[in-house]
Design a protein around this motif. Sequence first.
Motif, PDB file in Angstrom:
ATOM      1  N   LEU A  77       0.809  -1.210   0.000  1.00 11.51           N
ATOM      2  CA  LEU A  77       0.000   0.000   0.000  1.00 11.51           C
ATOM      3  C   LEU A  77       0.849   1.271   0.000  1.00 11.51           C
ATOM      4  CD1 LEU A  77      -2.721   1.432   0.141  1.00 11.51           C
ATOM      5  CD2 LEU A  77      -2.653   1.129   2.619  1.00 11.51           C
ATOM      6  N   GLN A  78       1.865   1.314   0.879  1.00 12.45           N
ATOM      7  CA  GLN A  78       2.714   2.510   0.961  1.00 12.45           C
ATOM      8  C   GLN A  78       3.414   2.778  -0.371  1.00 12.45           C
ATOM      9  OE1 GLN A  78       2.950  -0.182   2.890  1.00 12.45           O
ATOM     10  NE2 GLN A  78       2.418   0.447   4.966  1.00 12.45           N
ATOM     11  N   GLU A  79       3.871   1.725  -1.015  1.00  9.04           N
ATOM     12  CA  GLU A  79       4.562   1.856  -2.301  1.00  9.04           C
ATOM     13  C   GLU A  79       3.592   2.335  -3.382  1.00  9.04           C
ATOM     14  OE1 GLU A  79       7.348  -0.937  -5.198  1.00  9.04           O
ATOM     15  OE2 GLU A  79       6.065  -1.869  -3.694  1.00  9.04           O
ATOM     16  N   ALA A  80       2.385   1.781  -3.406  1.00  4.91           N
ATOM     17  CA  ALA A  80       1.390   2.181  -4.403  1.00  4.91           C
ATOM     18  C   ALA A  80       1.009   3.652  -4.231  1.00  4.91           C
ATOM     19  CB  ALA A  80       0.159   1.290  -4.292  1.00  4.91           C
ATOM     20  N   LYS A  81       0.882   4.110  -2.981  1.00  6.28           N
ATOM     21  CA  LYS A  81       0.549   5.507  -2.726  1.00  6.28           C
ATOM     22  C   LYS A  81       1.694   6.428  -3.142  1.00  6.28           C
ATOM     23  CE  LYS A  81      -0.804   6.128   1.491  1.00  6.28           C
ATOM     24  NZ  LYS A  81      -1.280   6.087   2.887  1.00  6.28           N
ATOM     25  N   ALA A  82       2.908   6.059  -2.794  1.00  4.56           N
ATOM     26  CA  ALA A  82       4.070   6.908  -3.079  1.00  4.56           C
ATOM     27  C   ALA A  82       4.379   6.977  -4.573  1.00  4.56           C
ATOM     28  CB  ALA A  82       5.287   6.400  -2.317  1.00  4.56           C
ATOM     29  N   ARG A  83       4.092   5.906  -5.284  1.00  7.36           N
ATOM     30  CA  ARG A  83       4.420   5.838  -6.720  1.00  7.36           C
ATOM     31  C   ARG A  83       3.165   5.573  -7.547  1.00  7.36           C
ATOM     32  NH1 ARG A  83       8.702   1.248  -6.316  1.00  7.36           N
ATOM     33  NH2 ARG A  83       8.339   1.186  -8.550  1.00  7.36           N
ATOM     34  N   PHE A  84       2.081   6.318  -7.237  1.00 10.14           N
ATOM     35  CA  PHE A  84       0.792   6.034  -7.849  1.00 10.14           C
ATOM     36  C   PHE A  84       0.823   6.124  -9.370  1.00 10.14           C
ATOM     37  CE2 PHE A  84      -3.502   6.829  -9.343  1.00 10.14           C
ATOM     38  CZ  PHE A  84      -4.155   5.743  -8.771  1.00 10.14           C
ATOM     39  N   SER A  85       1.505   7.117  -9.926  1.00  9.18           N
ATOM     40  CA  SER A  85       1.568   7.262 -11.381  1.00  9.18           C
ATOM     41  C   SER A  85       2.179   6.016 -12.021  1.00  9.18           C
ATOM     42  CB  SER A  85       2.372   8.509 -11.750  1.00  9.18           C
ATOM     43  OG  SER A  85       2.363   8.693 -13.140  1.00  9.18           O
ATOM     44  N   GLU A  86       3.243   5.519 -11.425  1.00 11.10           N
ATOM     45  CA  GLU A  86       3.895   4.298 -11.910  1.00 11.10           C
ATOM     46  C   GLU A  86       2.981   3.080 -11.716  1.00 11.10           C
ATOM     47  OE1 GLU A  86       7.956   1.867 -10.813  1.00 11.10           O
ATOM     48  OE2 GLU A  86       7.856   4.021 -10.363  1.00 11.10           O
ATOM     49  N   PHE A  87       2.281   3.062 -10.592  1.00  5.60           N
ATOM     50  CA  PHE A  87       1.319   2.006 -10.280  1.00  5.60           C
ATOM     51  C   PHE A  87       0.212   1.967 -11.345  1.00  5.60           C
ATOM     52  CE2 PHE A  87      -2.462   1.061  -7.358  1.00  5.60           C
ATOM     53  CZ  PHE A  87      -2.301  -0.306  -7.383  1.00  5.60           C
ATOM     54  N   LEU A  88      -0.320   3.143 -11.686  1.00  5.70           N
ATOM     55  CA  LEU A  88      -1.359   3.243 -12.702  1.00  5.70           C
ATOM     56  C   LEU A  88      -0.828   2.825 -14.074  1.00  5.70           C
ATOM     57  CD1 LEU A  88      -4.198   4.077 -13.597  1.00  5.70           C
ATOM     58  CD2 LEU A  88      -3.354   6.421 -13.770  1.00  5.70           C
ATOM     59  N   ASP A  89       0.365   3.289 -14.436  1.00  3.98           N
ATOM     60  CA  ASP A  89       0.968   2.901 -15.719  1.00  3.98           C
ATOM     61  C   ASP A  89       1.149   1.386 -15.804  1.00  3.98           C
ATOM     62  OD1 ASP A  89       1.090   5.502 -16.636  1.00  3.98           O
ATOM     63  OD2 ASP A  89       3.178   5.806 -16.036  1.00  3.98           O
ATOM     64  N   ALA A  90       1.557   0.760 -14.713  1.00  2.00           N
ATOM     65  CA  ALA A  90       1.730  -0.696 -14.705  1.00  2.00           C
ATOM     66  C   ALA A  90       0.397  -1.397 -14.957  1.00  2.00           C
ATOM     67  CB  ALA A  90       2.332  -1.152 -13.377  1.00  2.00           C
ATOM     68  N   ALA A  91      -0.674  -0.885 -14.367  1.00  2.00           N
ATOM     69  CA  ALA A  91      -1.998  -1.485 -14.591  1.00  2.00           C
ATOM     70  C   ALA A  91      -2.421  -1.335 -16.042  1.00  2.00           C
ATOM     71  CB  ALA A  91      -3.029  -0.841 -13.671  1.00  2.00           C
ATOM     72  N   LEU A  92      -2.149  -0.184 -16.626  1.00  5.33           N
ATOM     73  CA  LEU A  92      -2.536   0.054 -18.015  1.00  5.33           C
ATOM     74  C   LEU A  92      -1.724  -0.772 -18.999  1.00  5.33           C
ATOM     75  CD1 LEU A  92      -3.022   3.927 -17.863  1.00  5.33           C
ATOM     76  CD2 LEU A  92      -4.806   2.167 -17.941  1.00  5.33           C
ATOM     77  N   LYS A  93      -0.438  -0.981 -18.700  1.00 10.69           N
ATOM     78  CA  LYS A  93       0.444  -1.694 -19.638  1.00 10.69           C
ATOM     79  C   LYS A  93       0.521  -3.191 -19.380  1.00 10.69           C
ATOM     80  CE  LYS A  93       3.310   2.354 -20.368  1.00 10.69           C
ATOM     81  NZ  LYS A  93       4.556   3.027 -20.025  1.00 10.69           N
ATOM     82  N   LYS A  94       0.517  -3.595 -18.102  1.00  8.44           N
ATOM     83  CA  LYS A  94       0.745  -4.998 -17.760  1.00  8.44           C
ATOM     84  C   LYS A  94      -0.491  -5.720 -17.259  1.00  8.44           C
ATOM     85  CE  LYS A  94       5.474  -3.923 -16.404  1.00  8.44           C
ATOM     86  NZ  LYS A  94       6.407  -3.878 -15.274  1.00  8.44           N
ATOM     87  N   GLY A  95      -1.580  -4.981 -17.017  1.00  6.34           N
ATOM     88  CA  GLY A  95      -2.799  -5.606 -16.515  1.00  6.34           C
ATOM     89  C   GLY A  95      -2.987  -5.373 -15.037  1.00  6.34           C
ATOM     90  N   PRO A  96      -3.917  -6.090 -14.433  1.00  3.47           N
ATOM     91  CA  PRO A  96      -4.279  -5.866 -13.034  1.00  3.47           C
ATOM     92  C   PRO A  96      -3.086  -5.873 -12.082  1.00  3.47           C
ATOM     93  CG  PRO A  96      -5.781  -7.414 -14.045  1.00  3.47           C
ATOM     94  CD  PRO A  96      -4.690  -7.184 -15.027  1.00  3.47           C
ATOM     95  N   GLN A  97      -3.131  -4.962 -11.093  1.00  2.00           N
ATOM     96  CA  GLN A  97      -2.097  -4.834 -10.082  1.00  2.00           C
ATOM     97  C   GLN A  97      -2.744  -5.002  -8.705  1.00  2.00           C
ATOM     98  OE1 GLN A  97       1.324  -4.046 -11.101  1.00  2.00           O
ATOM     99  NE2 GLN A  97       0.312  -4.661 -12.996  1.00  2.00           N
TER     100      GLN A  97
END
Length: 90
Positions: free
Chosen positions: A6-26
Amino acid sequence: MNSWQLQEAKARFSEFLDAALKKGPQVVTRRGVEAAVLVPIEEWRRLQRESRPTIKELLLGPGPRFENIARKRGAWKRRPVVDFSGPDFK
């Protein structure tokens, strides 16, 4: 599926969102327990469409046919009884 704390997803949300868009569910974990999944909107809409039965499936399917379509009505509301033999009506 990739997993994010959770802490990582909050701190790097833009990267988290990009990963979902490019690689699928996170998957997001909280204290080591899977808590949520971020999915692209197209996949979410597809899942929503697939989870709802069509009207044809409801009508032709087994079991009660109309319980899933319309809500049940509440109890009948009655008007108060008026006594026409009382002193007000003579």
